[in-house]
Design a protein around this motif. Structure first.
Motif, PDB file in Angstrom:
ATOM      1  N   ARG A 114      26.016 -12.991  11.500  1.00 10.20           N
ATOM      2  CA  ARG A 114      26.237 -12.537  12.870  1.00 10.20           C
ATOM      3  C   ARG A 114      26.324 -13.745  13.805  1.00 10.20           C
ATOM      4  O   ARG A 114      25.569 -14.697  13.680  1.00 10.20           O
ATOM      5  CB  ARG A 114      25.092 -11.614  13.297  1.00 10.20           C
ATOM      6  CG  ARG A 114      25.209 -11.033  14.685  1.00 10.20           C
ATOM      7  CD  ARG A 114      24.218  -9.883  14.855  1.00 10.20           C
ATOM      8  NE  ARG A 114      22.861 -10.301  14.551  1.00 10.20           N
ATOM      9  CZ  ARG A 114      21.980 -10.785  15.444  1.00 10.20           C
ATOM     10  NH1 ARG A 114      22.349 -10.943  16.712  1.00 10.20           N
ATOM     11  NH2 ARG A 114      20.755 -11.104  15.083  1.00 10.20           N
ATOM     12  N   MET A 115      27.275 -13.693  14.722  1.00  6.61           N
ATOM     13  CA  MET A 115      27.431 -14.781  15.677  1.00  6.61           C
ATOM     14  C   MET A 115      26.347 -14.679  16.742  1.00  6.61           C
ATOM     15  O   MET A 115      26.303 -13.717  17.512  1.00  6.61           O
ATOM     16  CB  MET A 115      28.823 -14.720  16.323  1.00  6.61           C
ATOM     17  CG  MET A 115      29.092 -15.793  17.345  1.00  6.61           C
ATOM     18  SD  MET A 115      29.053 -17.484  16.703  1.00  6.61           S
ATOM     19  CE  MET A 115      30.488 -17.475  15.629  1.00  6.61           C
ATOM     20  N   HIS A 116      25.447 -15.652  16.768  1.00  3.48           N
ATOM     21  CA  HIS A 116      24.382 -15.656  17.768  1.00  3.48           C
ATOM     22  C   HIS A 116      23.941 -17.089  18.026  1.00  3.48           C
ATOM     23  O   HIS A 116      23.960 -17.921  17.117  1.00  3.48           O
ATOM     24  CB  HIS A 116      23.185 -14.811  17.312  1.00  3.48           C
ATOM     25  CG  HIS A 116      22.264 -14.434  18.428  1.00  3.48           C
ATOM     26  ND1 HIS A 116      21.403 -15.331  19.000  1.00  3.48           N
ATOM     27  CD2 HIS A 116      22.082 -13.260  19.089  1.00  3.48           C
ATOM     28  CE1 HIS A 116      20.722 -14.730  19.975  1.00  3.48           C
ATOM     29  NE2 HIS A 116      21.122 -13.478  20.046  1.00  3.48           N
ATOM     30  N   GLU A 117      23.506 -17.363  19.242  1.00  5.06           N
ATOM     31  CA  GLU A 117      23.100 -18.721  19.610  1.00  5.06           C
ATOM     32  C   GLU A 117      21.983 -19.243  18.710  1.00  5.06           C
ATOM     33  O   GLU A 117      21.982 -20.420  18.341  1.00  5.06           O
ATOM     34  CB  GLU A 117      22.653 -18.754  21.067  1.00  5.06           C
ATOM     35  CG  GLU A 117      23.800 -18.562  22.065  1.00  5.06           C
ATOM     36  CD  GLU A 117      23.279 -18.267  23.456  1.00  5.06           C
ATOM     37  OE1 GLU A 117      22.945 -19.238  24.175  1.00  5.06           O
ATOM     38  OE2 GLU A 117      23.182 -17.073  23.811  1.00  5.06           O
ATOM     39  N   ALA A 154      32.023 -14.152  10.848  1.00  6.61           N
ATOM     40  CA  ALA A 154      31.036 -13.499  11.715  1.00  6.61           C
ATOM     41  C   ALA A 154      31.551 -12.135  12.129  1.00  6.61           C
ATOM     42  O   ALA A 154      32.756 -11.925  12.256  1.00  6.61           O
ATOM     43  CB  ALA A 154      30.756 -14.348  12.948  1.00  6.61           C
ATOM     44  N   LYS A 155      30.601 -11.245  12.336  1.00  6.89           N
ATOM     45  CA  LYS A 155      30.958  -9.942  12.885  1.00  6.89           C
ATOM     46  C   LYS A 155      31.377 -10.098  14.342  1.00  6.89           C
ATOM     47  O   LYS A 155      30.970 -11.036  15.023  1.00  6.89           O
ATOM     48  CB  LYS A 155      29.765  -8.983  12.777  1.00  6.89           C
ATOM     49  CG  LYS A 155      29.447  -8.581  11.356  1.00  6.89           C
ATOM     50  CD  LYS A 155      28.288  -7.621  11.269  1.00  6.89           C
ATOM     51  CE  LYS A 155      26.963  -8.323  11.395  1.00  6.89           C
ATOM     52  NZ  LYS A 155      25.814  -7.433  11.123  1.00  6.89           N
ATOM     53  N   ALA A 157      31.823  -9.975  18.290  1.00  8.40           N
ATOM     54  CA  ALA A 157      30.830 -10.086  19.362  1.00  8.40           C
ATOM     55  C   ALA A 157      31.466  -9.602  20.659  1.00  8.40           C
ATOM     56  O   ALA A 157      31.605 -10.351  21.619  1.00  8.40           O
ATOM     57  CB  ALA A 157      30.354 -11.526  19.480  1.00  8.40           C
ATOM     58  N   THR A 158      31.855  -8.347  20.681  1.00  6.58           N
ATOM     59  CA  THR A 158      32.703  -7.847  21.770  1.00  6.58           C
ATOM     60  C   THR A 158      32.042  -7.912  23.138  1.00  6.58           C
ATOM     61  O   THR A 158      32.724  -8.094  24.151  1.00  6.58           O
ATOM     62  CB  THR A 158      33.131  -6.402  21.479  1.00  6.58           C
ATOM     63  OG1 THR A 158      31.962  -5.610  21.184  1.00  6.58           O
ATOM     64  CG2 THR A 158      34.058  -6.334  20.280  1.00  6.58           C
ATOM     65  N   TYR A 160      29.438 -10.024  23.950  1.00  6.69           N
ATOM     66  CA  TYR A 160      28.591 -11.231  23.974  1.00  6.69           C
ATOM     67  C   TYR A 160      29.486 -12.396  24.377  1.00  6.69           C
ATOM     68  O   TYR A 160      30.078 -13.059  23.539  1.00  6.69           O
ATOM     69  CB  TYR A 160      27.988 -11.400  22.588  1.00  6.69           C
ATOM     70  CG  TYR A 160      26.898 -12.445  22.431  1.00  6.69           C
ATOM     71  CD1 TYR A 160      26.554 -13.337  23.440  1.00  6.69           C
ATOM     72  CD2 TYR A 160      26.209 -12.525  21.222  1.00  6.69           C
ATOM     73  CE1 TYR A 160      25.568 -14.272  23.257  1.00  6.69           C
ATOM     74  CE2 TYR A 160      25.205 -13.468  21.033  1.00  6.69           C
ATOM     75  CZ  TYR A 160      24.897 -14.340  22.058  1.00  6.69           C
ATOM     76  OH  TYR A 160      23.911 -15.272  21.868  1.00  6.69           O
ATOM     77  N   ALA A 163      28.963 -15.947  22.847  1.00  2.00           N
ATOM     78  CA  ALA A 163      29.340 -15.970  21.424  1.00  2.00           C
ATOM     79  C   ALA A 163      30.850 -16.069  21.280  1.00  2.00           C
ATOM     80  O   ALA A 163      31.357 -16.776  20.394  1.00  2.00           O
ATOM     81  CB  ALA A 163      28.812 -14.726  20.711  1.00  2.00           C
ATOM     82  N   LYS A 164      31.583 -15.386  22.136  1.00  4.53           N
ATOM     83  CA  LYS A 164      33.042 -15.462  22.071  1.00  4.53           C
ATOM     84  C   LYS A 164      33.542 -16.860  22.429  1.00  4.53           C
ATOM     85  O   LYS A 164      34.551 -17.324  21.878  1.00  4.53           O
ATOM     86  CB  LYS A 164      33.668 -14.407  22.987  1.00  4.53           C
ATOM     87  CG  LYS A 164      33.495 -12.980  22.454  1.00  4.53           C
ATOM     88  CD  LYS A 164      34.387 -11.984  23.144  1.00  4.53           C
ATOM     89  CE  LYS A 164      33.887 -11.638  24.511  1.00  4.53           C
ATOM     90  NZ  LYS A 164      34.672 -10.525  25.116  1.00  4.53           N
TER      91      LYS A 164
END
Length: 379
Positions: A114-117, A154-155, A157-158, A160, A163-164
């Motif tokens: 998952r895309m996350h900081e 990554a899934k 991140a609509t 976020y 993340a984009k």
């Protein structure tokens, strides 16, 4: 707690008063994965190699038998051929779907999650920019660098926004380095399209390096690290989540650990005086890379496209990317050196596979049944 470290953090920090009142309420059940899906199904050739070594087909018990072959040249060659087959298949899919040609003989360095900081895909991206800069400016580095293919997935991140921005940055880096004919034999970057579990089934058996680089204390457990381990990838990661327990099982020689530990992260956060700008000012390579975010280096985007990323890194850096950057860079250099000793590298891969049996969901569920639910199996 789904990893031992996070059970400990709950007891000692987050819910310490509750644990003092009810000391037996907290217990650890580290996550597991199903070997039937993430080995037997997605990597039948490796599965057969395990069964041939064990003399039976009971997973995950059969895995332990593989360790006795870790130093065997024939076993190493057989495993290397299996790994190369999966790398070639993944390279063909990437070429077909995205038009990017990658070399299956290069190191496949993979970060899919998952895309996350806090998972710090951004640190990986900045390090790739540093590699590219060094390839362009340091002839000795170019001579010793083992070709790498960095693969991200990554899934979506609509909702976020930040993340984009990171996704945009990775793809912008990929476009620049992949088109540079002076270095693209050494460095390629791919952000796979339409990433999902089925795509992961193709990527995981092909991986050489498993990037598990979250800021210590932030990753509750993770199961991707277990799936990569079971298919032979070497973990490059922080001591966070289940990485701690992987490290305990494979030992220092078969994993690459870097960065701040949980207690160091807590101490730095408590002090409240972290100054990422000072790290930037003192590190010429890091300063060059961060400046490239906004100085026209990426000529296909506006100069302010990544300004929010630069500003956040220099003024906040909540997940300590700059703090851990040098340690991350050095860890990569050690992995680069280790990979060149093929026997040592293949031995480490086989040991990872052999010791992955603990991370079975069967073990996790059995522990729940015995220690929490008080139920017995029907058979």
């Amino acid at each position: 707690g789904v990893a031992a470290l996070h059970t400990k953090l709950l007891k000692e920090a987050v819910m310490q008063p509750f644990d003092a009142l009810y000391p037996n309420k907290f217990n650890n059940k580290t996550n597991g994965i199903t070997h039937r899906r993430w080995l037997k199904h997605i990597n039948p050739e490796l599965s057969q190699m395990v069964f041939d070594s064990a003399g039976h087909t009971r997973l995950p018990e059969a895995l332990e038998s593989l360790e006795k072959t870790a130093n065997n040249e024939d076993a190493q060659a057989r495993f290397e051929a299996i790994k190369y087959k999966h790398k070639r298949a993944l390279a063909e899919r990437i070429q077909k779907e995205q038009g990017i040609e990658v070399d299956p003989r290069s190191i496949f360095d993979v970060q899919i999650k998952r895309m996350h900081e806090y998972k710090r895909q951004l640190m990986n991206a900045l390090h790739i920019m540093a590699i590219y800069h060094r390839l362009k400016t340091e002839p000795k580095f170019l001579e010793t660098y083992v070709p790498h293919t960095f693969i991200f997935g990554a899934k979506a991140a609509t909702g976020y926004h930040y993340a984009k921005k990171i996704i945009k940055l990775i793809n912008t880096i990929a476009k620049k380095v992949n088109q540079d004919n002076t270095t693209n034999d050494y460095l390629k970057v791919v952000f796979v399209e339409n990433y999902n579990v089925t795509y992961a089934e193709h990527i995981i058996p092909a991986a050489d390096i498993s990037e598990q680089i979250s800021t210590a204390t932030k990753e509750a457990s993770g199961t991707g690290n277990m799936k990569f381990m079971m298919n032979g990838a070497i973990t490059l990661g922080t001591l966070d989540g289940a990485n701690v327990e992987i490290h305990e099982r494979v030992g220092d020689d078969n994993i690459e650990i870097f960065g701040m530990r949980a207690d160091e992260v807590h101490a730095l956060t408590e002090q409240g005086n972290y100054n990422p700008k000072a790290i930037y000012d003192a590190n010429p390579l890091l300063k060059t890379v961060i400046d490239q975010l906004t100085n026209g280096f990426f000529d296909e985007v506006e100069n302010d496209t990544f300004k929010a990323i630069r500003d956040d890194l220099l003024n906040r850096d909540q997940y300590y990317i700059l703090k851990d950057f040098d340690a991350y860079k050095i860890a990569h250099e050690r992995v680069n050196q280790m990979y060149q000793d093929r026997s040592k590298w293949l031995k480490a891969m086989l040991i990872n596979i052999a010791r992955s049996g603990y991370f079975s969901s069967d073990r996790t569920i059995t522990a729940y049944a015995k220690e929490i639910w008080d139920v017995k199996p029907l058979i």
